[in-house]
Design an enzyme around this catalytic site. Sequence first.
Site, mmCIF file in Angstrom:
data_model
loop_
_atom_site.group_PDB
_atom_site.id
_atom_site.type_symbol
_atom_site.label_atom_id
_atom_site.label_comp_id
_atom_site.label_asym_id
_atom_site.label_seq_id
_atom_site.Cartn_x
_atom_site.Cartn_y
_atom_site.Cartn_z
ATOM 1 N N LEU A 77 0.866 -1.171 0.000
ATOM 2 C CA LEU A 77 0.000 0.000 0.000
ATOM 3 C C LEU A 77 0.907 1.227 0.000
ATOM 4 O O LEU A 77 1.999 1.191 0.573
ATOM 5 C CB LEU A 77 -0.903 0.029 1.241
ATOM 6 C CG LEU A 77 -1.980 -1.066 1.370
ATOM 7 C CD1 LEU A 77 -2.690 -0.937 2.712
ATOM 8 C CD2 LEU A 77 -2.976 -1.007 0.232
ATOM 9 N N ASP A 78 0.449 2.314 -0.617
ATOM 10 C CA ASP A 78 1.236 3.544 -0.598
ATOM 11 C C ASP A 78 1.408 4.043 0.830
ATOM 12 O O ASP A 78 0.592 3.751 1.713
ATOM 13 C CB ASP A 78 0.542 4.633 -1.421
ATOM 14 C CG ASP A 78 0.576 4.342 -2.915
ATOM 15 O OD1 ASP A 78 1.384 3.478 -3.329
ATOM 16 O OD2 ASP A 78 -0.199 4.963 -3.658
ATOM 17 N N LYS A 79 2.447 4.818 1.038
ATOM 18 C CA LYS A 79 2.751 5.373 2.365
ATOM 19 C C LYS A 79 1.536 6.076 2.977
ATOM 20 O O LYS A 79 1.239 5.916 4.161
ATOM 21 C CB LYS A 79 3.923 6.353 2.249
ATOM 22 C CG LYS A 79 4.254 7.107 3.523
ATOM 23 C CD LYS A 79 5.364 8.135 3.273
ATOM 24 C CE LYS A 79 5.594 9.004 4.502
ATOM 25 N NZ LYS A 79 6.633 10.040 4.267
ATOM 26 N N THR A 139 -1.660 5.663 2.184
ATOM 27 C CA THR A 139 -2.893 4.874 2.169
ATOM 28 C C THR A 139 -3.038 4.095 3.468
ATOM 29 O O THR A 139 -2.074 3.535 3.979
ATOM 30 C CB THR A 139 -2.905 3.901 0.971
ATOM 31 O OG1 THR A 139 -2.711 4.637 -0.237
ATOM 32 C CG2 THR A 139 -4.225 3.151 0.884
#
Length: 351
Positions: free
Chosen positions: A142-144, A146
């Site tokens: 997951l993105d930082k 998110t």
Amino acid sequence: MAAAGGAARRCWRSGAGLARAVRGVCGSGRVTAALRAEELAERLRRSEEQQREIPKDPTQRWLRELAALSQQLQQVHPNVLAKILKQRTLYQNEEIVVIDKPYGLPVHGGPGIKNCIADVLPILAKMLENMKADPLHLCHRLDKETTGVMVLARSKEAAEKIRLLFKTRQVEKIYWAVVLGDPDPVEGIVEIPIVEKEVQSHQSHYKMTLAPNYRLRLEDGKVMKIRKNRNAESAVTRYHRLASASACSLLELQPITGVKHQIRVHLAYGLGCPILGDHKYSHWSKLAPQKLPELTLRRLKLEQSKARHLPLHLHAHRLRLPLGQPLDFVCKLPLFFQKTLRKLELDIPKD
């Protein structure tokens, strides 16, 4: 003692004489300059203290608290970070551990990153099981910025099995996002390939962007097929509007594929509805804070100059994993996301 006292007095007298000599050499102008420098330093110190004070405005306060939390996650000891992740465990069995990923914590390391999830997996495994436990393994990312459901595996074999499920699109992923504007139509499928490109500007950088297979011919408006970009990856995102208010919408999203930044790119460049707080994909040729509609600013009680502090409102809400018997994990919205929904008067679905 008397000798010592005499020495001290001689030292004091010599020091005083030295000070008089210095004043004589420097002159009154330099002394005044020194006093001004001290005064300026004191003013700067007071200014810094004022900046560190807690803002009175509630919106500014929660934005600053969120930024501070992200910084703290980078500064804490790895054992403390592992303990935080343990407290955010949603589910575990002999094969997997499911956590609620916090905002601002990167999954992988990189330049300027002190703490990440990957680095504390061995510690987390020991906290969840025992000191002899094997390290946990990442299955997806997951993105930082998110938040939400994230699956970890207890063994390499389990990790490979789950990665294959993701790769073959057998895992159903549901995200929630607050976006600017209202998508037209209100539900549908965005199926446009994505490619990474360098942005040529005064500050060159790389972004993911659309690489469509078709375009409209200017002369007559007819659809023309164009040559496919060989570096582009197929990307498919299903979306559905859950609520709309305050020049924003709450969307439910299901990425069918798993391309980097897929949801953010499809929403911003495909539908023209960038995610609230997505400063990267709200513009193409520049790195600048997101421009918000006046109504949105009023509802958030926020000034445009402070918009750069808004966090990305993208949450991994639900994940269905066909691992033996189907497993269904739901992760509630983080507090900052819930506050935004209330401020924007976006009704949260009851289920």
